[in-house]
Scaffold this motif. Structure first.
Motif, mmCIF file in Angstrom:
data_model
loop_
_atom_site.group_PDB
_atom_site.id
_atom_site.type_symbol
_atom_site.label_atom_id
_atom_site.label_comp_id
_atom_site.label_asym_id
_atom_site.label_seq_id
_atom_site.Cartn_x
_atom_site.Cartn_y
_atom_site.Cartn_z
ATOM 1 N N UNK A 1 9.068 -11.150 -11.854
ATOM 2 C CA UNK A 1 8.618 -10.239 -10.804
ATOM 3 C C UNK A 1 8.661 -10.975 -9.471
ATOM 4 N N UNK A 2 9.324 -10.369 -8.493
ATOM 5 C CA UNK A 2 9.364 -10.924 -7.146
ATOM 6 C C UNK A 2 8.718 -9.924 -6.206
ATOM 7 N N UNK A 3 7.700 -10.369 -5.506
ATOM 8 C CA UNK A 3 7.021 -9.553 -4.498
ATOM 9 C C UNK A 3 7.362 -10.150 -3.146
ATOM 10 N N UNK A 4 7.850 -9.315 -2.240
ATOM 11 C CA UNK A 4 8.086 -9.742 -0.858
ATOM 12 C C UNK A 4 7.246 -8.831 0.022
ATOM 13 N N UNK A 5 6.284 -9.423 0.704
ATOM 14 C CA UNK A 5 5.410 -8.667 1.602
ATOM 15 C C UNK A 5 5.734 -9.119 3.017
ATOM 16 N N UNK B 1 5.917 -14.424 8.887
ATOM 17 C CA UNK B 1 5.406 -13.060 8.701
ATOM 18 C C UNK B 1 5.786 -12.464 7.345
ATOM 19 N N UNK B 2 6.190 -13.307 6.401
ATOM 20 C CA UNK B 2 6.611 -12.840 5.080
ATOM 21 C C UNK B 2 6.025 -13.746 3.993
ATOM 22 N N UNK B 3 5.500 -13.110 2.965
ATOM 23 C CA UNK B 3 5.001 -13.825 1.791
ATOM 24 C C UNK B 3 5.886 -13.439 0.619
ATOM 25 N N UNK B 4 6.426 -14.426 -0.083
ATOM 26 C CA UNK B 4 7.260 -14.184 -1.254
ATOM 27 C C UNK B 4 6.595 -14.818 -2.463
ATOM 28 N N UNK B 5 6.392 -13.999 -3.488
ATOM 29 C CA UNK B 5 5.723 -14.442 -4.704
ATOM 30 C C UNK B 5 6.654 -14.186 -5.879
ATOM 31 N N UNK B 6 6.808 -15.173 -6.750
ATOM 32 C CA UNK B 6 7.593 -15.010 -7.969
ATOM 33 C C UNK B 6 6.693 -15.369 -9.147
ATOM 34 N N UNK B 7 6.615 -14.462 -10.105
ATOM 35 C CA UNK B 7 5.860 -14.699 -11.339
ATOM 36 C C UNK B 7 6.723 -14.256 -12.513
ATOM 37 N N UNK B 8 6.546 -14.922 -13.649
ATOM 38 C CA UNK B 8 7.267 -14.572 -14.870
ATOM 39 C C UNK B 8 6.234 -14.176 -15.913
ATOM 40 N N UNK B 9 6.446 -13.029 -16.531
ATOM 41 C CA UNK B 9 5.538 -12.513 -17.544
ATOM 42 C C UNK B 9 6.255 -12.411 -18.882
ATOM 43 N N UNK B 10 5.561 -12.742 -19.942
ATOM 44 C CA UNK B 10 6.092 -12.607 -21.283
ATOM 45 C C UNK B 10 5.853 -11.163 -21.739
ATOM 46 N N UNK B 11 6.535 -10.247 -21.069
ATOM 47 C CA UNK B 11 6.382 -8.810 -21.331
ATOM 48 C C UNK B 11 7.644 -8.106 -20.856
ATOM 49 N N UNK C 1 0.547 -3.418 9.743
ATOM 50 C CA UNK C 1 1.481 -2.666 8.910
ATOM 51 C C UNK C 1 2.346 -3.667 8.146
ATOM 52 N N UNK C 2 2.717 -3.294 6.919
ATOM 53 C CA UNK C 2 3.576 -4.178 6.149
ATOM 54 C C UNK C 2 4.407 -3.375 5.169
ATOM 55 N N UNK C 3 5.481 -4.001 4.741
ATOM 56 C CA UNK C 3 6.343 -3.440 3.704
ATOM 57 C C UNK C 3 6.299 -4.393 2.518
ATOM 58 N N UNK C 4 6.070 -3.823 1.335
ATOM 59 C CA UNK C 4 6.022 -4.628 0.123
ATOM 60 C C UNK C 4 7.133 -4.171 -0.813
ATOM 61 N N UNK C 5 7.958 -5.118 -1.227
ATOM 62 C CA UNK C 5 9.024 -4.849 -2.181
ATOM 63 C C UNK C 5 8.702 -5.584 -3.470
ATOM 64 N N UNK C 6 8.723 -4.853 -4.578
ATOM 65 C CA UNK C 6 8.496 -5.442 -5.891
ATOM 66 C C UNK C 6 9.781 -5.267 -6.696
ATOM 67 N N UNK C 7 10.368 -6.389 -7.125
ATOM 68 C CA UNK C 7 11.599 -6.371 -7.928
ATOM 69 C C UNK C 7 11.294 -6.966 -9.292
#
Length: 155
Positions: free
Chosen positions: A122-126, A14-24, A106-112
């Motif tokens: 950037x880490x997104x946990x939905x 029930x959780x999706x975790x996404x990690x992306x790296x941006x040159x910004x 319903x969901x909770x999204x955390x962006x770190x």
């Protein structure tokens, strides 16, 4: 397109975790989420767009966030809305989305956002309020949305 080896997208029951790296810088990545003009430029997967006039962001704890993705051919609209439960510029935020008729989960999204050498991780946990969730469409949608964000960060 070069990817950082630390990037990932992992789905659990029930959780999706996404990690992306941006040159910004993380301030710029944070603004891409919290400035209506910038969010409208990337929010939504391929074949959808988000009209600027549909985006509303009240950037504070308790503030509301909303945006409507529209199919490029105009055949459907996908509104989403949430309330910020944490808002800490430029390190991230947490937002709760209530279930709707169109999206009954319903969901909770955390962006770190963390500073890393030459950019921002950037880490997104939905997390969905259900025992399990089929992330198939979400994985495809997030993937192409985040490519739009990457293009915005490098453009």
């Amino acid at each position: 397109m070069s990817r950082d080896p630390g990037e990932s997208m992992v789905a659990g029951p029930n959780t999706l975790t996404i990690v992306r790296v941006f040159n910004a810088p993380r301030e710029l990545v944070f603004a891409a989420w919290t400035d209506p003009d910038r969010l409208a430029a990337w929010w939504g997967p391929a074949e959808l767009h988000t009209p600027r006039e549909s985006v509303s962001i009240d950037p504070r704890v308790g503030g509301e966030w909303s945006a409507t993705m529209v199919m490029d051919d105009g055949s459907a609209e996908f509104p989403s809305a949430g309330t910020f439960s944490r808002f800490e510029p430029p390190s991230g935020f947490e937002m709760r989305e209530e279930a709707t008729d169109m999206f009954p989960f319903a969901n909770t999204m955390t962006v770190s956002l963390d500073e890393v050498e030459n950019g921002t991780r950037m880490t997104i946990v939905q997390h969905f309020a259900t025992e399990s969730f089929d992330f198939g469409d979400s994985i495809v949608g997030w993937g192409s949305s985040l490519e739009k964000l990457r293009a915005l960060m490098t453009g």
